[in-house]
Design a protein around this motif. Structure first.
Motif, mmCIF file in Angstrom:
data_model
loop_
_atom_site.group_PDB
_atom_site.id
_atom_site.type_symbol
_atom_site.label_atom_id
_atom_site.label_comp_id
_atom_site.label_asym_id
_atom_site.label_seq_id
_atom_site.Cartn_x
_atom_site.Cartn_y
_atom_site.Cartn_z
ATOM 1 N N UNK A 270 0.853 -1.199 0.000
ATOM 2 C CA UNK A 270 0.000 0.000 0.000
ATOM 3 C C UNK A 270 0.882 1.241 0.000
ATOM 4 N N UNK A 271 0.431 2.260 -0.743
ATOM 5 C CA UNK A 271 1.262 3.436 -0.936
ATOM 6 C C UNK A 271 2.573 3.076 -1.595
ATOM 7 N N UNK A 272 2.539 2.164 -2.550
ATOM 8 C CA UNK A 272 3.759 1.551 -3.083
ATOM 9 C C UNK A 272 4.285 2.276 -4.315
ATOM 10 N N UNK A 273 5.620 2.503 -4.380
ATOM 11 C CA UNK A 273 6.236 3.020 -5.591
ATOM 12 C C UNK A 273 6.547 1.934 -6.607
ATOM 13 N N UNK A 274 6.263 0.680 -6.256
ATOM 14 C CA UNK A 274 6.581 -0.476 -7.090
ATOM 15 C C UNK A 274 7.255 -1.546 -6.266
ATOM 16 N N UNK A 275 7.225 -2.771 -6.774
ATOM 17 C CA UNK A 275 7.782 -3.906 -6.036
ATOM 18 C C UNK A 275 8.925 -4.584 -6.788
ATOM 19 N N UNK A 276 9.479 -3.874 -7.789
ATOM 20 C CA UNK A 276 10.546 -4.423 -8.609
ATOM 21 C C UNK A 276 10.111 -5.684 -9.342
ATOM 22 N N UNK A 277 8.867 -5.679 -9.769
ATOM 23 C CA UNK A 277 8.294 -6.764 -10.563
ATOM 24 C C UNK A 277 7.236 -6.163 -11.466
ATOM 25 N N UNK A 278 7.067 -6.740 -12.653
ATOM 26 C CA UNK A 278 6.076 -6.211 -13.593
ATOM 27 C C UNK A 278 4.667 -6.664 -13.275
ATOM 28 N N UNK A 279 4.553 -7.823 -12.650
ATOM 29 C CA UNK A 279 3.239 -8.380 -12.315
ATOM 30 C C UNK A 279 3.331 -9.106 -10.974
ATOM 31 N N UNK A 280 2.164 -9.401 -10.408
ATOM 32 C CA UNK A 280 2.141 -10.177 -9.167
ATOM 33 C C UNK A 280 2.762 -11.552 -9.377
ATOM 34 N N UNK A 281 2.526 -12.146 -10.530
ATOM 35 C CA UNK A 281 3.104 -13.450 -10.828
ATOM 36 C C UNK A 281 4.619 -13.426 -10.859
ATOM 37 N N UNK A 282 5.188 -12.289 -11.273
ATOM 38 C CA UNK A 282 6.640 -12.177 -11.364
ATOM 39 C C UNK A 282 7.308 -12.134 -9.995
ATOM 40 N N UNK A 283 6.524 -11.955 -8.923
ATOM 41 C CA UNK A 283 7.087 -12.010 -7.577
ATOM 42 C C UNK A 283 7.482 -13.431 -7.190
ATOM 43 N N UNK A 284 6.965 -14.408 -7.922
ATOM 44 C CA UNK A 284 7.312 -15.826 -7.711
ATOM 45 C C UNK A 284 7.063 -16.256 -6.267
ATOM 46 N N UNK A 285 5.860 -15.967 -5.815
ATOM 47 C CA UNK A 285 5.482 -16.327 -4.458
ATOM 48 C C UNK A 285 4.161 -17.077 -4.468
ATOM 49 N N UNK A 286 3.985 -17.950 -3.494
ATOM 50 C CA UNK A 286 2.705 -18.628 -3.330
ATOM 51 C C UNK A 286 1.719 -17.812 -2.519
ATOM 52 N N UNK A 287 2.176 -16.673 -2.007
ATOM 53 C CA UNK A 287 1.295 -15.813 -1.216
ATOM 54 C C UNK A 287 0.275 -15.119 -2.107
ATOM 55 N N UNK A 288 -0.875 -14.813 -1.538
ATOM 56 C CA UNK A 288 -1.818 -13.947 -2.215
ATOM 57 C C UNK A 288 -1.286 -12.518 -2.144
ATOM 58 N N UNK A 289 -1.338 -11.800 -3.248
ATOM 59 C CA UNK A 289 -0.791 -10.448 -3.323
ATOM 60 C C UNK A 289 -1.942 -9.450 -3.414
ATOM 61 N N UNK A 290 -1.905 -8.447 -2.530
ATOM 62 C CA UNK A 290 -2.931 -7.418 -2.455
ATOM 63 C C UNK A 290 -2.280 -6.051 -2.644
ATOM 64 N N UNK A 291 -3.068 -5.068 -3.070
ATOM 65 C CA UNK A 291 -2.515 -3.724 -3.231
ATOM 66 C C UNK A 291 -3.596 -2.677 -2.982
ATOM 67 N N UNK A 292 -3.165 -1.540 -2.445
ATOM 68 C CA UNK A 292 -4.064 -0.419 -2.182
ATOM 69 C C UNK A 292 -3.348 0.886 -2.482
ATOM 70 N N UNK A 293 -4.090 1.845 -3.006
ATOM 71 C CA UNK A 293 -3.584 3.206 -3.178
ATOM 72 C C UNK A 293 -4.737 4.170 -2.983
ATOM 73 N N UNK A 294 -4.564 5.092 -2.058
ATOM 74 C CA UNK A 294 -5.589 6.085 -1.797
ATOM 75 C C UNK A 294 -5.615 7.167 -2.868
ATOM 76 N N UNK A 295 -6.762 7.863 -3.022
ATOM 77 C CA UNK A 295 -6.900 8.844 -4.100
ATOM 78 C C UNK A 295 -6.028 10.082 -3.936
#
Length: 357
Positions: A270-295
């Motif tokens: 949340x409030x993220x500038x990026x995660x150094x990955x193009x997609x959630x799949x590219x994180x190569x994790x079995x975790x569920x990935x969530x994201x939030x950004x306020x207006x």
């Protein structure tokens, strides 16, 4: 050529804008605190009933846990007394021993800025006074929790500011207290929080200061990712549930780099500038990935690029990234995600309790 010029401009903007919680203040370059904790040399020279102690630099948290399981109470107490900085920071050590060791380590610094951390009701999971200092604090009963969450903060977080006055529900401890309260705990007394959910405020890496190259590149995040991965392995070694990682601002860069090395059940950016990955799949994790950004989060002004090591890539809250969306329409600014009554806090609490789908 014109496209290359636009890329250079975008990269320059990333350097000027990317940051954590400090707004527009500039920051100098930070040296990442890495390696084994202070006091390691004396620890290596010691033994327990003639047995060599596990090397903090090479022993896994599981090996540490097995070693301490084979000690009696007297040997454990002696190690806590003689090597508090090592025991307090060594993943795999039983939790009560770490809490006691860190009380001793904090008191031994003799520094007023850390004095509150040594209070009897604090559960300090890690304390390292090197550099600007690192600290991790538990809210709730981590020994018996059915669910564990870890707050991974962004810039301007360190041991010295851990107890500093901030706006409510901001900073690592404010976020942790808010999440603990939202999941059934209490903000007044962390020791009485609902035992089903434990929350860790983890300032366990060297964060950037203000806005500058440190916030725009991944050097500090890479060092932090290694430490975060070891933390999660240490939780597993002492029997804690797979954690949920709540990753704010530059902390989401740390989580992105650590993702494939952790056993997290969920990763929330949340409030993220990026995660150094193009997609959630590219994180190569079995975790569920969530994201939030306020207006009104100024992080939206950060260019989502990576160029010559600068910038952190795709916006995790964009549809193209593929993360599950966390509602955040009523979030104010860059630090309002844990404010009581917000949609984001309600969603975070559901994720923390394992109820979100």
């Amino acid at each position: 050529m014109r496209r290359f010029g636009r890329t250079l401009v975008t990269a320059a903007l990333a350097v000027a804008v990317v940051g954590g919680t400090a707004g527009w203040a500039s920051g100098g370059s930070q040296s990442a605190v890495t390696g084994p904790p202070p006091g390691t040399a004396a620890w290596r020279a010691d033994t327990a009933y003639g047995r060599a102690l596990p090397d903090p630099a090479t022993a896994t948290p599981y090996e540490v846990a097995r070693f301490f399981a084979g000690l009696d109470g007297a040997a454990r107490s002696a190690l806590v007394r003689d090597h508090p900085l090592v025991v307090g920071n060594l993943d795999g050590v039983p939790l009560p021993l770490r809490y006691e060791a860190n009380r001793l380590a904090v008191a031994a610094t003799g520094q007023a800025r850390y004095a509150s951390l040594a209070a009897a009701d604090r559960r300090i999971l890690a304390f390292d006074p090197r550099g600007r200092g690192q600290v991790a604090e538990v809210f709730g009963d981590l020994e018996h929790a059915a669910h564990v969450s870890v707050i991974v903060p962004g810039s301007d977080s360190d041991a010295a500011s851990h107890d500093a006055r901030r706006a409510p529900s901001t900073g690592p401890t404010g976020m942790a207290r808010a999440l603990s309260a939202a999941t059934g705990g209490t903000t007044a007394d962390a020791s009485t929080a609902d035992s089903s959910v434990a929350v860790i405020a983890w300032t366990g890496y060297t964060t950037p200061v203000g806005v500058g190259l440190d916030a725009a590149d991944g050097r500090l995040a890479a060092a932090g990712a290694s430490r975060l991965a070891r933390l999660t392995a240490g939780l597993d070694a002492v029997g804690a549930p797979d954690p949920v990682l709540f990753c704010h601002s530059y902390g989401s860069v740390v989580c992105g780099l650590a993702a494939r090395h952790t056993d997290a059940s969920d990763i929330v950016a949340f409030g993220s500038p990026g995660m150094r990955a193009d997609t959630a799949g590219a994180l190569r994790t079995g975790a569920r990935v969530w994201a939030a950004r306020g207006p009104s989060d100024w992080i939206a002004d950060v260019p989502n690029v990576r160029f010559a090591g600068i910038g952190h890539g795709a916006d995790p809250s964009s549809a193209a990234f593929g993360a599950r969306r966390v509602p955040a329409a009523d979030v104010r600014g860059h630090t309002g995600y844990f404010a009581p009554g917000t949609q984001s806090l309600a969603a975070f609490a559901a994720i923390a309790r394992g109820e979100a789908r």
